[in-house]
Design a protein around this motif. Structure first.
Motif, PDB file in Angstrom:
ATOM      1  N   PRO A 103       1.520   2.550 -10.264  1.00 35.46           N
ATOM      2  CA  PRO A 103       1.320   1.807  -9.016  1.00 35.46           C
ATOM      3  C   PRO A 103       1.224   0.294  -9.205  1.00 35.46           C
ATOM      4  O   PRO A 103       1.510  -0.459  -8.277  1.00 35.46           O
ATOM      5  CB  PRO A 103       0.012   2.380  -8.474  1.00 35.46           C
ATOM      6  CG  PRO A 103      -0.690   2.966  -9.659  1.00 35.46           C
ATOM      7  CD  PRO A 103       0.395   3.476 -10.554  1.00 35.46           C
TER       8      PRO A 103
ATOM      9  N   ASN B  72      -6.631   1.124  -6.946  1.00 34.55           N
ATOM     10  CA  ASN B  72      -7.362   2.118  -7.750  1.00 34.55           C
ATOM     11  C   ASN B  72      -8.819   1.709  -7.969  1.00 34.55           C
ATOM     12  O   ASN B  72      -9.438   2.054  -8.975  1.00 34.55           O
ATOM     13  CB  ASN B  72      -6.680   2.332  -9.095  1.00 34.55           C
ATOM     14  CG  ASN B  72      -5.393   3.130  -8.966  1.00 34.55           C
ATOM     15  OD1 ASN B  72      -4.879   3.325  -7.871  1.00 34.55           O
ATOM     16  ND2 ASN B  72      -4.859   3.586 -10.087  1.00 34.55           N
TER      17      ASN B  72
ATOM     18  N   THR C 122      -1.590  -5.966  -6.448  1.00 35.46           N
ATOM     19  CA  THR C 122      -0.808  -4.743  -6.663  1.00 35.46           C
ATOM     20  C   THR C 122       0.389  -4.964  -7.583  1.00 35.46           C
ATOM     21  O   THR C 122       1.097  -4.017  -7.915  1.00 35.46           O
ATOM     22  CB  THR C 122      -0.303  -4.196  -5.318  1.00 35.46           C
ATOM     23  OG1 THR C 122       0.442  -5.230  -4.643  1.00 35.46           O
ATOM     24  CG2 THR C 122      -1.464  -3.743  -4.451  1.00 35.46           C
TER      25      THR C 122
ATOM     26  N   GLY D  43       1.379   7.340  -6.791  1.00 36.00           N
ATOM     27  CA  GLY D  43       0.168   7.999  -7.256  1.00 36.00           C
ATOM     28  C   GLY D  43      -1.071   7.136  -7.285  1.00 36.00           C
ATOM     29  O   GLY D  43      -2.131   7.576  -7.745  1.00 36.00           O
ATOM     30  N   GLY D  44      -0.975   5.921  -6.785  1.00 32.11           N
ATOM     31  CA  GLY D  44      -2.149   5.052  -6.738  1.00 32.11           C
ATOM     32  C   GLY D  44      -2.872   5.162  -5.413  1.00 32.11           C
ATOM     33  O   GLY D  44      -2.453   5.886  -4.504  1.00 32.11           O
ATOM     34  N   TYR D  45      -3.961   4.416  -5.273  1.00 26.32           N
ATOM     35  CA  TYR D  45      -4.723   4.421  -4.025  1.00 26.32           C
ATOM     36  C   TYR D  45      -5.430   3.083  -3.870  1.00 26.32           C
ATOM     37  O   TYR D  45      -5.548   2.295  -4.818  1.00 26.32           O
ATOM     38  CB  TYR D  45      -5.741   5.570  -4.014  1.00 26.32           C
ATOM     39  CG  TYR D  45      -6.772   5.496  -5.122  1.00 26.32           C
ATOM     40  CD1 TYR D  45      -8.011   4.857  -4.918  1.00 26.32           C
ATOM     41  CD2 TYR D  45      -6.523   6.055  -6.377  1.00 26.32           C
ATOM     42  CE1 TYR D  45      -8.958   4.785  -5.940  1.00 26.32           C
ATOM     43  CE2 TYR D  45      -7.457   5.986  -7.404  1.00 26.32           C
ATOM     44  CZ  TYR D  45      -8.667   5.350  -7.172  1.00 26.32           C
ATOM     45  OH  TYR D  45      -9.595   5.271  -8.190  1.00 26.32           O
TER      46      TYR D  45
ATOM     47  N   ASP E 297      -8.986   1.402  -2.689  1.00 26.19           N
ATOM     48  CA  ASP E 297     -10.394   1.693  -2.455  1.00 26.19           C
ATOM     49  C   ASP E 297     -11.139   0.388  -2.225  1.00 26.19           C
ATOM     50  O   ASP E 297     -11.206  -0.460  -3.114  1.00 26.19           O
ATOM     51  CB  ASP E 297     -10.990   2.431  -3.661  1.00 26.19           C
ATOM     52  CG  ASP E 297     -12.467   2.781  -3.462  1.00 26.19           C
ATOM     53  OD1 ASP E 297     -12.943   2.706  -2.317  1.00 26.19           O
ATOM     54  OD2 ASP E 297     -13.138   3.124  -4.450  1.00 26.19           O
TER      55      ASP E 297
ATOM     56  N   VAL F 190       2.316   1.671  -3.493  1.00 29.43           N
ATOM     57  CA  VAL F 190       1.271   2.118  -4.418  1.00 29.43           C
ATOM     58  C   VAL F 190       0.997   3.616  -4.254  1.00 29.43           C
ATOM     59  O   VAL F 190       0.944   4.372  -5.231  1.00 29.43           O
ATOM     60  CB  VAL F 190      -0.022   1.312  -4.185  1.00 29.43           C
ATOM     61  CG1 VAL F 190      -1.223   2.005  -4.807  1.00 29.43           C
ATOM     62  CG2 VAL F 190       0.130  -0.097  -4.751  1.00 29.43           C
ATOM     63  N   GLU F 191       0.845   4.050  -3.017  1.00 28.41           N
ATOM     64  CA  GLU F 191       0.516   5.453  -2.756  1.00 28.41           C
ATOM     65  C   GLU F 191       1.673   6.368  -3.120  1.00 28.41           C
ATOM     66  O   GLU F 191       1.463   7.508  -3.548  1.00 28.41           O
ATOM     67  CB  GLU F 191       0.104   5.615  -1.294  1.00 28.41           C
ATOM     68  CG  GLU F 191      -1.235   4.941  -0.978  1.00 28.41           C
ATOM     69  CD  GLU F 191      -1.595   4.987   0.503  1.00 28.41           C
ATOM     70  OE1 GLU F 191      -0.685   5.296   1.326  1.00 28.41           O
ATOM     71  OE2 GLU F 191      -2.761   4.696   0.838  1.00 28.41           O
ATOM     72  N   SER F 192       2.914   5.875  -2.988  1.00 26.33           N
ATOM     73  CA  SER F 192       4.069   6.696  -3.352  1.00 26.33           C
ATOM     74  C   SER F 192       4.156   6.917  -4.855  1.00 26.33           C
ATOM     75  O   SER F 192       4.828   7.841  -5.312  1.00 26.33           O
ATOM     76  CB  SER F 192       5.364   6.042  -2.852  1.00 26.33           C
ATOM     77  OG  SER F 192       5.671   4.884  -3.614  1.00 26.33           O
TER      78      SER F 192
ATOM     79  N   ARG G  61       0.832  -1.204   0.000  1.00 22.32           N
ATOM     80  CA  ARG G  61       0.000   0.000   0.000  1.00 22.32           C
ATOM     81  C   ARG G  61       0.870   1.259   0.000  1.00 22.32           C
ATOM     82  O   ARG G  61       0.586   2.221  -0.726  1.00 22.32           O
ATOM     83  CB  ARG G  61      -0.932  -0.003   1.215  1.00 22.32           C
ATOM     84  CG  ARG G  61      -1.867   1.195   1.250  1.00 22.32           C
ATOM     85  CD  ARG G  61      -2.974   1.001   2.251  1.00 22.32           C
ATOM     86  NE  ARG G  61      -3.959   2.081   2.192  1.00 22.32           N
ATOM     87  CZ  ARG G  61      -5.220   1.960   2.570  1.00 22.32           C
ATOM     88  NH1 ARG G  61      -5.661   0.799   3.022  1.00 22.32           N
ATOM     89  NH2 ARG G  61      -6.042   2.976   2.488  1.00 22.32           N
ATOM     90  N   LYS G  62       1.935   1.252   0.781  1.00 25.69           N
ATOM     91  CA  LYS G  62       2.847   2.395   0.814  1.00 25.69           C
ATOM     92  C   LYS G  62       3.493   2.606  -0.555  1.00 25.69           C
ATOM     93  O   LYS G  62       3.622   3.734  -1.021  1.00 25.69           O
ATOM     94  CB  LYS G  62       3.924   2.178   1.876  1.00 25.69           C
ATOM     95  CG  LYS G  62       3.422   2.296   3.313  1.00 25.69           C
ATOM     96  CD  LYS G  62       4.555   2.063   4.294  1.00 25.69           C
ATOM     97  CE  LYS G  62       4.074   2.197   5.734  1.00 25.69           C
ATOM     98  NZ  LYS G  62       5.169   1.925   6.704  1.00 25.69           N
TER      99      LYS G  62
END
Length: 352
Positions: free
Chosen positions: A241, A215, A221, A206-208, A210, A202-204, A199-200
């Motif tokens: 991501p 995404n 992932t 630009g992903g998220y 949900d 992915v978020e680094s 998760r870290k």
């Protein structure tokens, strides 16, 4: 070698000269019912793995089969190359497709060749494997930029045995588990959005995440393909991501290492790591047939309620079946109900 499920879409040549470079989605399954033995011994360890393998897959409750797998007893020879120092490298892979079978088939048919043709093969195998996953992913995007295959993706897990070394590479949620004297040793980590490290990462980029999906779209992932999904991937560094780069784990095999189980995620939804090892050990002690054991694992997953495509590959490091031994596991684990019992209870409750 046996080749099953040939289609008109592609051409494959499995003679001494290896595979046609223009081979397409030609196989549902590729396997070699042969045994490769590494006779090389070192002064430090006289254990010589006796490599044999088996495989089985089933469509499960799905309308389409999107899993693919490959078993190659001698990777270099399979593609017409001479092994360095006559050291045999065995290659095994499971590829769990989503959104169609094309990405899984492409990776299965091309990743082994990309690995062999890398300039650093086999001297820097870890670097080669990691690079080859990413290169195969990029080639898939380029080759099928105007093809419906672009709209599919696949997870990928490979295992390579050379001498006494075992190298596992994973991108996605297929899983590899080693039996060491009957104790399950995890050889890969599932790449899911719920994993903190993933998760870290992915978020680094630009992903998220949900509702447990990358995404809001994918349950993994890391995967190859999926270039059609906006915001998931970008050519070059650092990329999007959704990563095609595998995580690697390498160990030195000893006489205590009995066999490796590689399975698509449909298997692991109904088997814990230790449950799978216990189940496989019992079956091998009964008949010592790896392919039959894989079929029994798949059938048991279906009996427990699996509806997904299912693929199991097993690699044994001994000619004999695992010995009848009592497994001493460290630590006390409170376990009030088995995975199978939990599933049956859920079905009972949902039926009320």
């Amino acid at each position: 070698m046996c080749v099953e499920g040939l289609e008109d879409a592609g051409r494959l040549d499995f003679g001494d000269q290896g595979i046609d470079k223009h081979a397409d989605f030609a196989m549902e399954r590729v396997c070699e019912n042969t045994v490769s033995v590494d006779f090389k011994q070192t002064k430090l360890n006289n254990f010589v793995p006796f490599i044999r393998s088996g495989e089985w897959s089933d469509i499960g409750g799905r309308d389409y089969m999107e899993d693919a797998h490959v078993c190659i007893s001698d990777l270099a020879k399979n593609f017409g190359y001479k092994a360095v120092d006559d050291e045999v490298i065995s290659f095994y892979g499971v590829f769990d497709g989503h959104g169609g079978k094309d990405a899984a088939h492409y990776v299965r048919d091309n990743l082994p060749r990309v690995i062999v043709e890398d300039a650093d093969f086999p001297l820097e195998l870890e670097k080669v494997v990691k690079r080859s996953f990413v290169e195969t992913d990029s080639k898939f995007a380029e080759t099928f930029s105007h093809h419906k295959g672009l709209s599919s993706g696949t997870t990928a897990l490979t295992a390579m045995i050379f001498g006494r070394s075992l190298l596992v590479a994973n991108a996605g949620d297929c899983r590899a588990v080693l039996s060491r004297c009957g104790t399950a040793i995890e050889m890969s980590k599932d790449h899911r959005p719920c994993c903190i490290n993933e998760r870290k990462r992915v978020e680094s980029l630009g992903g998220y995440v949900d509702d447990g999906y990358l995404n809001g779209q994918l349950a993994v992932t890391r995967a190859l393909g999926d270039w059609h999904l906006e915001g998931m991937k970008e050519m070059g560094e650092p990329g999007g991501p959704l990563s095609a780069e595998p995580e690697l784990k390498m160990i030195t095999l000893t006489k205590d290492d009995e066999f490796l189980i590689i399975g698509s995620d449909g298997i692991w939804d109904f088997f814990s790591n230790q449950n799978a090892v216990d189940f496989a050990r019992r079956k091998l002690q009964d008949h010592n047939d790896l392919r039959l054991c894989c079929r029994e694992i798949v059938d048991e997953a279906i009996r427990r309620g699996a509806r997904d495509n299912l693929t199991a590959v097993m690699v044994s490091f001994h000619q004999e079946a695992p010995p009848q031994t009592r497994v001493n596991r460290t630590g006390r684990v409170a376990r009030s109900i088995s995975a199978e019992g939990l599933h049956n209870l859920r079905v009972l409750l949902e039926g009320q």
